[in-house]
Design a protein around this motif. Structure first.
Motif, PDB file in Angstrom:
ATOM      1  N   ALA A 111       0.838  -1.209   0.000  1.00  0.00           N
ATOM      2  CA  ALA A 111       0.000   0.000   0.000  1.00  0.00           C
ATOM      3  C   ALA A 111       0.869   1.254   0.000  1.00  0.00           C
ATOM      4  CB  ALA A 111      -0.938  -0.006   1.205  1.00  0.00           C
ATOM      5  N   ARG A 112       1.913   1.256   0.804  1.00  0.00           N
ATOM      6  CA  ARG A 112       2.806   2.423   0.846  1.00  0.00           C
ATOM      7  C   ARG A 112       3.531   2.601  -0.478  1.00  0.00           C
ATOM      8  NH1 ARG A 112       5.235   0.960   6.787  1.00  0.00           N
ATOM      9  NH2 ARG A 112       3.647   1.996   8.062  1.00  0.00           N
ATOM     10  N   GLY A 113       3.938   1.497  -1.083  1.00  0.00           N
ATOM     11  CA  GLY A 113       4.595   1.580  -2.385  1.00  0.00           C
ATOM     12  C   GLY A 113       3.683   2.169  -3.444  1.00  0.00           C
ATOM     13  N   LEU A 114       2.430   1.728  -3.455  1.00  0.00           N
ATOM     14  CA  LEU A 114       1.463   2.262  -4.420  1.00  0.00           C
ATOM     15  C   LEU A 114       1.134   3.724  -4.136  1.00  0.00           C
ATOM     16  CD1 LEU A 114      -1.080  -0.654  -5.009  1.00  0.00           C
ATOM     17  CD2 LEU A 114       0.363   0.471  -6.724  1.00  0.00           C
ATOM     18  N   GLU A 115       1.011   4.061  -2.850  1.00  0.00           N
ATOM     19  CA  GLU A 115       0.769   5.464  -2.491  1.00  0.00           C
ATOM     20  C   GLU A 115       1.899   6.338  -3.036  1.00  0.00           C
ATOM     21  OE1 GLU A 115       0.070   8.193   1.513  1.00  0.00           O
ATOM     22  OE2 GLU A 115       1.422   6.476   1.577  1.00  0.00           O
ATOM     23  N   TYR A 116       3.114   5.858  -2.926  1.00  0.00           N
ATOM     24  CA  TYR A 116       4.267   6.602  -3.439  1.00  0.00           C
ATOM     25  C   TYR A 116       4.179   6.762  -4.962  1.00  0.00           C
ATOM     26  CZ  TYR A 116       9.040   7.328  -5.111  1.00  0.00           C
ATOM     27  OH  TYR A 116      10.155   7.802  -5.771  1.00  0.00           O
ATOM     28  N   LEU A 117       3.837   5.684  -5.672  1.00  0.00           N
ATOM     29  CA  LEU A 117       3.730   5.761  -7.128  1.00  0.00           C
ATOM     30  C   LEU A 117       2.656   6.758  -7.549  1.00  0.00           C
ATOM     31  CD1 LEU A 117       3.993   1.999  -8.199  1.00  0.00           C
ATOM     32  CD2 LEU A 117       5.766   3.757  -8.364  1.00  0.00           C
ATOM     33  N   HIS A 118       1.548   6.765  -6.814  1.00  0.00           N
ATOM     34  CA  HIS A 118       0.411   7.617  -7.185  1.00  0.00           C
ATOM     35  C   HIS A 118       0.571   9.067  -6.760  1.00  0.00           C
ATOM     36  CE1 HIS A 118      -2.436   3.850  -7.231  1.00  0.00           C
ATOM     37  NE2 HIS A 118      -1.537   3.832  -8.190  1.00  0.00           N
ATOM     38  N   ARG A 119       1.371   9.308  -5.719  1.00  0.00           N
ATOM     39  CA  ARG A 119       1.427  10.662  -5.170  1.00  0.00           C
ATOM     40  C   ARG A 119       2.830  11.174  -4.860  1.00  0.00           C
ATOM     41  NH1 ARG A 119      -3.042  12.879  -2.528  1.00  0.00           N
ATOM     42  NH2 ARG A 119      -1.612  13.806  -1.017  1.00  0.00           N
ATOM     43  N   GLY A 120       3.765  10.280  -4.546  1.00  0.00           N
ATOM     44  CA  GLY A 120       5.017  10.707  -3.957  1.00  0.00           C
ATOM     45  C   GLY A 120       6.184  10.937  -4.889  1.00  0.00           C
ATOM     46  N   CYS A 121       6.204  10.231  -6.043  1.00  0.00           N
ATOM     47  CA  CYS A 121       7.368  10.397  -6.913  1.00  0.00           C
ATOM     48  C   CYS A 121       7.174  11.569  -7.868  1.00  0.00           C
ATOM     49  CB  CYS A 121       7.682   9.105  -7.666  1.00  0.00           C
ATOM     50  SG  CYS A 121       6.328   8.419  -8.610  1.00  0.00           S
ATOM     51  N   ASN A 122       8.224  11.935  -8.569  1.00  0.00           N
ATOM     52  CA  ASN A 122       8.208  13.129  -9.418  1.00  0.00           C
ATOM     53  C   ASN A 122       7.099  13.087 -10.459  1.00  0.00           C
ATOM     54  OD1 ASN A 122      10.424  14.143  -8.071  1.00  0.00           O
ATOM     55  ND2 ASN A 122      11.893  13.195  -9.460  1.00  0.00           N
ATOM     56  N   THR A 123       6.933  11.958 -11.099  1.00  0.00           N
ATOM     57  CA  THR A 123       5.855  11.762 -12.075  1.00  0.00           C
ATOM     58  C   THR A 123       4.947  10.655 -11.568  1.00  0.00           C
ATOM     59  OG1 THR A 123       7.338  12.352 -13.891  1.00  0.00           O
ATOM     60  CG2 THR A 123       5.318  11.194 -14.470  1.00  0.00           C
ATOM     61  N   ARG A 124       3.662  10.938 -11.466  1.00  0.00           N
ATOM     62  CA  ARG A 124       2.733   9.931 -10.970  1.00  0.00           C
ATOM     63  C   ARG A 124       2.703   8.736 -11.908  1.00  0.00           C
ATOM     64  NH1 ARG A 124      -1.466  12.731  -7.647  1.00  0.00           N
ATOM     65  NH2 ARG A 124      -0.567  14.770  -7.193  1.00  0.00           N
ATOM     66  N   ILE A 125       2.643   7.543 -11.326  1.00  0.00           N
ATOM     67  CA  ILE A 125       2.713   6.314 -12.105  1.00  0.00           C
ATOM     68  C   ILE A 125       1.553   5.402 -11.722  1.00  0.00           C
ATOM     69  CG2 ILE A 125       4.076   4.233 -12.590  1.00  0.00           C
ATOM     70  CD1 ILE A 125       6.586   5.909 -11.857  1.00  0.00           C
ATOM     71  N   VAL A 126       0.837   4.906 -12.723  1.00  0.00           N
ATOM     72  CA  VAL A 126      -0.160   3.854 -12.505  1.00  0.00           C
ATOM     73  C   VAL A 126       0.448   2.555 -13.015  1.00  0.00           C
ATOM     74  CG1 VAL A 126      -2.495   3.049 -13.006  1.00  0.00           C
ATOM     75  CG2 VAL A 126      -2.055   5.497 -12.735  1.00  0.00           C
ATOM     76  N   HIS A 127       0.465   1.543 -12.181  1.00  0.00           N
ATOM     77  CA  HIS A 127       1.186   0.309 -12.469  1.00  0.00           C
ATOM     78  C   HIS A 127       0.455  -0.589 -13.464  1.00  0.00           C
ATOM     79  CE1 HIS A 127       2.818  -3.741 -11.733  1.00  0.00           C
ATOM     80  NE2 HIS A 127       3.911  -3.132 -11.291  1.00  0.00           N
ATOM     81  N   PHE A 128      -0.846  -0.785 -13.259  1.00  0.00           N
ATOM     82  CA  PHE A 128      -1.723  -1.576 -14.123  1.00  0.00           C
ATOM     83  C   PHE A 128      -1.493  -3.089 -14.096  1.00  0.00           C
ATOM     84  CE2 PHE A 128      -2.703   2.415 -16.487  1.00  0.00           C
ATOM     85  CZ  PHE A 128      -4.073   2.347 -16.350  1.00  0.00           C
ATOM     86  N   ASP A 129      -0.647  -3.586 -13.210  1.00  0.00           N
ATOM     87  CA  ASP A 129      -0.510  -5.039 -13.144  1.00  0.00           C
ATOM     88  C   ASP A 129      -0.141  -5.494 -11.726  1.00  0.00           C
ATOM     89  OD1 ASP A 129      -0.781  -7.532 -14.291  1.00  0.00           O
ATOM     90  OD2 ASP A 129       1.240  -7.595 -15.140  1.00  0.00           O
ATOM     91  N   ILE A 130      -0.860  -4.940 -10.749  1.00  0.00           N
ATOM     92  CA  ILE A 130      -0.640  -5.347  -9.359  1.00  0.00           C
ATOM     93  C   ILE A 130      -1.268  -6.728  -9.150  1.00  0.00           C
ATOM     94  CG2 ILE A 130      -1.195  -4.853  -6.947  1.00  0.00           C
ATOM     95  CD1 ILE A 130       0.965  -3.036  -8.114  1.00  0.00           C
ATOM     96  N   LYS A 131      -0.449  -7.673  -8.732  1.00  0.00           N
ATOM     97  CA  LYS A 131      -0.884  -9.050  -8.458  1.00  0.00           C
ATOM     98  C   LYS A 131       0.228  -9.724  -7.653  1.00  0.00           C
ATOM     99  CE  LYS A 131       0.903 -10.644 -12.946  1.00  0.00           C
ATOM    100  NZ  LYS A 131       0.563 -11.349 -14.199  1.00  0.00           N
ATOM    101  N   PRO A 132      -0.057 -10.848  -7.011  1.00  0.00           N
ATOM    102  CA  PRO A 132       0.963 -11.493  -6.173  1.00  0.00           C
ATOM    103  C   PRO A 132       2.261 -11.814  -6.899  1.00  0.00           C
ATOM    104  CG  PRO A 132      -1.202 -12.422  -5.724  1.00  0.00           C
ATOM    105  CD  PRO A 132      -1.362 -11.513  -6.897  1.00  0.00           C
ATOM    106  N   HIS A 133       2.184 -12.176  -8.165  1.00  0.00           N
ATOM    107  CA  HIS A 133       3.379 -12.528  -8.932  1.00  0.00           C
ATOM    108  C   HIS A 133       4.336 -11.351  -9.058  1.00  0.00           C
ATOM    109  CE1 HIS A 133       5.760 -14.701 -11.919  1.00  0.00           C
ATOM    110  NE2 HIS A 133       5.750 -13.610 -12.664  1.00  0.00           N
ATOM    111  N   ASN A 134       3.811 -10.128  -9.037  1.00  0.00           N
ATOM    112  CA  ASN A 134       4.631  -8.929  -9.220  1.00  0.00           C
ATOM    113  C   ASN A 134       5.024  -8.254  -7.909  1.00  0.00           C
ATOM    114  OD1 ASN A 134       4.702  -9.225 -11.973  1.00  0.00           O
ATOM    115  ND2 ASN A 134       2.928  -7.900 -12.356  1.00  0.00           N
ATOM    116  N   ILE A 135       4.785  -8.918  -6.800  1.00  0.00           N
ATOM    117  CA  ILE A 135       5.263  -8.436  -5.500  1.00  0.00           C
ATOM    118  C   ILE A 135       6.417  -9.337  -5.078  1.00  0.00           C
ATOM    119  CG2 ILE A 135       4.686  -7.901  -3.119  1.00  0.00           C
ATOM    120  CD1 ILE A 135       3.173  -6.218  -5.267  1.00  0.00           C
ATOM    121  N   LEU A 136       7.626  -8.781  -5.055  1.00  0.00           N
ATOM    122  CA  LEU A 136       8.807  -9.556  -4.691  1.00  0.00           C
ATOM    123  C   LEU A 136       9.148  -9.337  -3.219  1.00  0.00           C
ATOM    124  CD1 LEU A 136      11.030  -8.934  -7.849  1.00  0.00           C
ATOM    125  CD2 LEU A 136       9.353 -10.752  -7.431  1.00  0.00           C
ATOM    126  N   LEU A 137       9.781 -10.340  -2.622  1.00  0.00           N
ATOM    127  CA  LEU A 137      10.076 -10.301  -1.183  1.00  0.00           C
ATOM    128  C   LEU A 137      11.572 -10.427  -0.951  1.00  0.00           C
ATOM    129  CD1 LEU A 137       7.235 -12.775  -0.136  1.00  0.00           C
ATOM    130  CD2 LEU A 137       7.159 -10.277   0.005  1.00  0.00           C
TER     131      LEU A 137
END
Length: 287
Positions: A111-137
């Motif tokens: 959630a914090r990572g997405l909040e950063y993409l949507h509001r916090g970085c220089n250019t707002r970014i929409v990911h369009f492929d959030i799913k378990p496979h694309n979350i690395l640990l």
């Protein structure tokens, strides 16, 4: 760097990932993109979007290579792989490996990572492929959002996006991405995908399960909506702390998967909901 591409970590729609190491011994993941992807839009997307980011919950791009039709992206290696392999397994195995507290930390981290993409970085970014496979640990199971091949950069504050055709993965794609009758495509589309992913983390199963013997359980979000109290008890027993965590995850996720984008919270609101008191969370309308 990759020892002749002998250590394959995985394969997806956009290419194959291999384990490698830099000259100083630092372990890396090298993503070799499929050569038959036309003008390489996914490569440009990934480099252009992720190079603008710097956040603990976003995978770090270390470099890239473009040699004719061959394209490679070099990332920090994540020793625990993707979230997918931990959640689509036996429920008891999930709890022994991660536990509800760790799963909740992953939910908050994404959630914090997405909040950063949507509001916090220089250019707002929409990911369009959030799913378990694309979350690395990483080694501590800290989540890192990865795979920006479908991402879109936003120049306006509202971040309303024009798309030709749907993009994403079936089961996580927001309704408005399929049909504009549901509203405009925006960062709220990521919110929907996030909510669907969180419900899968809670259930340890795909949200749509055609193999189940009970028709009422085929679509997991509807089953949870009707049986949230029962499910929390079944999942956690008499562990009051775990029950509260699971209930909070379910309630937040159900808000995130509301059909109309305007009814979904922003990712900033999601973070506040997760970090706030559960007594402040109400059951949303049925998604």
């Amino acid at each position: 760097m990759t020892k002749s591409f002998t250590d394959k970590l995985g394969k997806g729609g956009y290419g194959t990932v291999y384990k490698g190491s830099l000259p100083n011994g630092h372990p890396v993941a090298v993503k070799m993109l499929t050569e038959s992807k036309g003008n390489g839009e996914e490569f440009i997307n990934e480099v252009a979007s992720i190079s603008r980011t710097s956040h603990v919950n976003i995978v770090r791009l270390l470099g890239f290579c473009l040699d004719g039709s061959k394209r490679a992206l070099i990332y920090d290696f994540m020793p625990n792989g993707s979230l997918e392999k931990f959640i689509f397994t036996d429920r008891s195995q999930i709890e022994s490996t991660l536990g509800w507290n760790k799963l909740f930390e992953i939910v908050v981290g994404v959630a914090r990572g997405l909040e950063y993409l949507h509001r916090g970085c220089n250019t707002r970014i929409v990911h369009f492929d959030i799913k378990p496979h694309n979350i690395l640990l990483d080694q501590d199971f800290c989540p890192k959002i990865s795979d920006f091949g479908l991402a879109k950069l936003c120049t306006s504050k509202e971040c309303i996006i024009s798309l030709i055709g749907a993009r994403g993965t079936i089961g996580y794609i927001a309704p408005e991405v399929f049909s504009r009758n549901f509203g405009v495509v925006s960062s709220k589309s990521d919110v929907y995908s996030y909510g669907m992913m969180v419900l899968e983390m809670v259930g340890g199963r795909k949200n749509l399960d055609v193999t189940t013997t009970s028709s009422s359980e085929t679509y997991f979000p509807h089953y949870l909506y009707k049986n949230i109290n029962q499910y929390c008890v079944e999942a956690c027993g008499d562990n009051g702390e775990a029950t509260e965590i699971v209930r909070k995850m379910i309630l937040v996720a159900l808000w995130c998967i509301q059909t109309m984008p305007d009814d979904r919270p922003s990712m900033s609101r999601v973070v506040n909901m997760l970090e706030g008191d559960i007594s402040d969370l109400q059951l949303p309308p049925k998604p």
